[in-house]
Design a protein around this motif. Structure first.
Motif, PDB file in Angstrom:
ATOM      1  N   GLU A 112       0.797  -1.215   0.000  1.00  0.00           N
ATOM      2  CA  GLU A 112       0.000   0.000   0.000  1.00  0.00           C
ATOM      3  C   GLU A 112       0.841   1.282   0.000  1.00  0.00           C
ATOM      4  OE1 GLU A 112      -2.697  -0.452   3.250  1.00  0.00           O
ATOM      5  OE2 GLU A 112      -4.259  -1.333   1.976  1.00  0.00           O
ATOM      6  N   PRO A 113       1.845   1.421   0.870  1.00  0.00           N
ATOM      7  CA  PRO A 113       2.630   2.671   0.874  1.00  0.00           C
ATOM      8  C   PRO A 113       3.284   2.965  -0.473  1.00  0.00           C
ATOM      9  CG  PRO A 113       3.067   1.401   2.855  1.00  0.00           C
ATOM     10  CD  PRO A 113       2.290   0.512   1.942  1.00  0.00           C
ATOM     11  N   ILE A 123       0.554   3.893  -3.065  1.00  0.00           N
ATOM     12  CA  ILE A 123       0.034   5.250  -2.856  1.00  0.00           C
ATOM     13  C   ILE A 123       1.034   6.285  -3.341  1.00  0.00           C
ATOM     14  CG2 ILE A 123      -0.639   6.942  -1.112  1.00  0.00           C
ATOM     15  CD1 ILE A 123      -1.766   4.616   0.533  1.00  0.00           C
ATOM     16  N   GLU A 124       2.291   6.097  -3.013  1.00  0.00           N
ATOM     17  CA  GLU A 124       3.316   7.054  -3.447  1.00  0.00           C
ATOM     18  C   GLU A 124       3.444   7.069  -4.969  1.00  0.00           C
ATOM     19  OE1 GLU A 124       5.894  10.059  -3.219  1.00  0.00           O
ATOM     20  OE2 GLU A 124       4.782   9.176  -1.534  1.00  0.00           O
ATOM     21  N   LEU A 178       0.486   9.012  -6.268  1.00  0.00           N
ATOM     22  CA  LEU A 178       0.649  10.441  -6.028  1.00  0.00           C
ATOM     23  C   LEU A 178       1.594  11.084  -7.044  1.00  0.00           C
ATOM     24  CD1 LEU A 178       0.761  10.757  -2.129  1.00  0.00           C
ATOM     25  CD2 LEU A 178      -0.782  11.947  -3.698  1.00  0.00           C
ATOM     26  N   ALA A 183      -5.652  10.972  -1.877  1.00  0.00           N
ATOM     27  CA  ALA A 183      -4.484  10.100  -1.756  1.00  0.00           C
ATOM     28  C   ALA A 183      -3.587  10.551  -0.602  1.00  0.00           C
ATOM     29  CB  ALA A 183      -3.697  10.095  -3.063  1.00  0.00           C
ATOM     30  N   GLU A 184      -3.434  11.848  -0.424  1.00  0.00           N
ATOM     31  CA  GLU A 184      -2.603  12.363   0.676  1.00  0.00           C
ATOM     32  C   GLU A 184      -3.238  12.033   2.033  1.00  0.00           C
ATOM     33  OE1 GLU A 184      -0.512  16.193  -1.572  1.00  0.00           O
ATOM     34  OE2 GLU A 184      -2.316  16.480  -0.347  1.00  0.00           O
ATOM     35  N   GLN A 221      -2.718   8.378   2.667  1.00  0.00           N
ATOM     36  CA  GLN A 221      -1.307   8.154   3.005  1.00  0.00           C
ATOM     37  C   GLN A 221      -1.033   8.546   4.461  1.00  0.00           C
ATOM     38  OE1 GLN A 221       1.746  10.756   1.224  1.00  0.00           O
ATOM     39  NE2 GLN A 221       2.744   8.885   0.475  1.00  0.00           N
ATOM     40  N   GLN A 222      -1.577   9.666   4.909  1.00  0.00           N
ATOM     41  CA  GLN A 222      -1.370  10.116   6.287  1.00  0.00           C
ATOM     42  C   GLN A 222      -2.001   9.152   7.291  1.00  0.00           C
ATOM     43  OE1 GLN A 222      -2.892  14.114   6.397  1.00  0.00           O
ATOM     44  NE2 GLN A 222      -1.236  14.956   5.137  1.00  0.00           N
ATOM     45  N   LEU A 265       0.178   6.066   7.489  1.00  0.00           N
ATOM     46  CA  LEU A 265       1.388   6.318   8.280  1.00  0.00           C
ATOM     47  C   LEU A 265       1.075   6.400   9.767  1.00  0.00           C
ATOM     48  CD1 LEU A 265       3.202   8.969   6.014  1.00  0.00           C
ATOM     49  CD2 LEU A 265       3.852   6.579   6.365  1.00  0.00           C
TER      50      LEU A 265
END
Length: 255
Positions: free
Chosen positions: A23-24, A27-28, A31, A239-240, A243-244, A247
């Protein structure tokens, strides 16, 4: 794109085999593509290029069975629909329509101004003065006073003025081409509006060449050389946020 997708698939499979969450990285990766699409919109107003990037990001996200990534994919789909609804001017096609019109302007001719012949009264009898006076009265009755009261009046240009006029209208069409190439709606619209006004004021409806030009310019006037584009894609914010949250959950698990 197919090579990139194949490489990404291989990398994701290796991560999954090792028990590492994809996933990380996904997502990156999304983005980066979405920000590139945003740059295309803001810097060059390239709606078609941004659409291709969004569709590429959507294809990548659809490969994963993840609630978080599916949320981003849905936001990307909404942005795609929004961009598809924007009326985009086809630069190549529009310039291809404008350039031949300059040649049509060069072929314009003046409509003949109808000449009114004064009636001549024959001289009868010996009273020449009376006969001349009657002839003058008849001639005065045939005098036509021309006044510019309508935009469809017969043109009063001479040949030299017609040459200058053609150059001016051709220059306006060239300005419209510049407006298309530089996505400047005010220049594009202003040039076409002025060209149409000149044609309407100086040529009657009976002038076939002028009417053909007006018909060709009418659909071009309705085009927008500078479409309104969004300041920021909604999918980037989504998406941001995802992502947050991801995290934050990882930090909570670590503590």
């Amino acid at each position: 794109q197919q090579e990139i997708i194949a490489t990404q698939n291989s990398l994701m499979q290796r991560l999954q085999q090792k028990g590492i969450s994809v996933e990380p990285l996904a997502i990156e990766d999304a983005l980066q593509i979405l920000r590139h699409a945003q740059f295309e919109l803001q810097a060059t107003q390239n709606v078609s290029g941004a659409l291709q990037l969004l569709q590429f990001a959507q294809t990548n996200l659809q490969r994963y069975n993840s609630i978080a990534l599916n949320t981003i994919e849905q936001a990307v789909g909404a942005d795609i629909q929004m961009l598809q609804a924007i009326s985009v001017l086809n630069v190549t096609q529009t310039v291809g329509h404008l350039l031949p019109l300059q040649q049509q302007v060069q072929q314009l001719t003046l409509s003949a101004v109808p000449q009114v012949k004064a009636a001549v009264t024959p001289v009868v009898g010996e009273n020449r003065f009376r006969a001349a006076w009657q002839q003058t009265v008849q001639a005065l009755k045939q005098v036509v006073v021309v006044q510019r009261t309508a935009t469809t009046m017969v043109p009063l240009l001479n040949q030299q003025q017609l040459v200058d006029y053609k150059l001016y209208v051709q220059g306006l069409l060239q300005q419209a081409v510049w407006g298309v190439l530089h996505k400047n709606q005010s220049v594009y619209q202003g040039a076409l509006d002025q060209a149409v006004l000149m044609l309407q004021q100086h040529f009657p409806s009976s002038n076939v060449g002028a009417q053909n030009l007006l018909q060709a310019l009418k659909p071009l006037q309705a085009l927008n050389a500078q479409p309104a584009v969004p300041q920021k894609l909604t999918s980037i914010a989504v998406a941001e946020q995802v992502q947050q949250k991801l995290l934050a959950s990882k930090v909570g698990e670590a503590t």
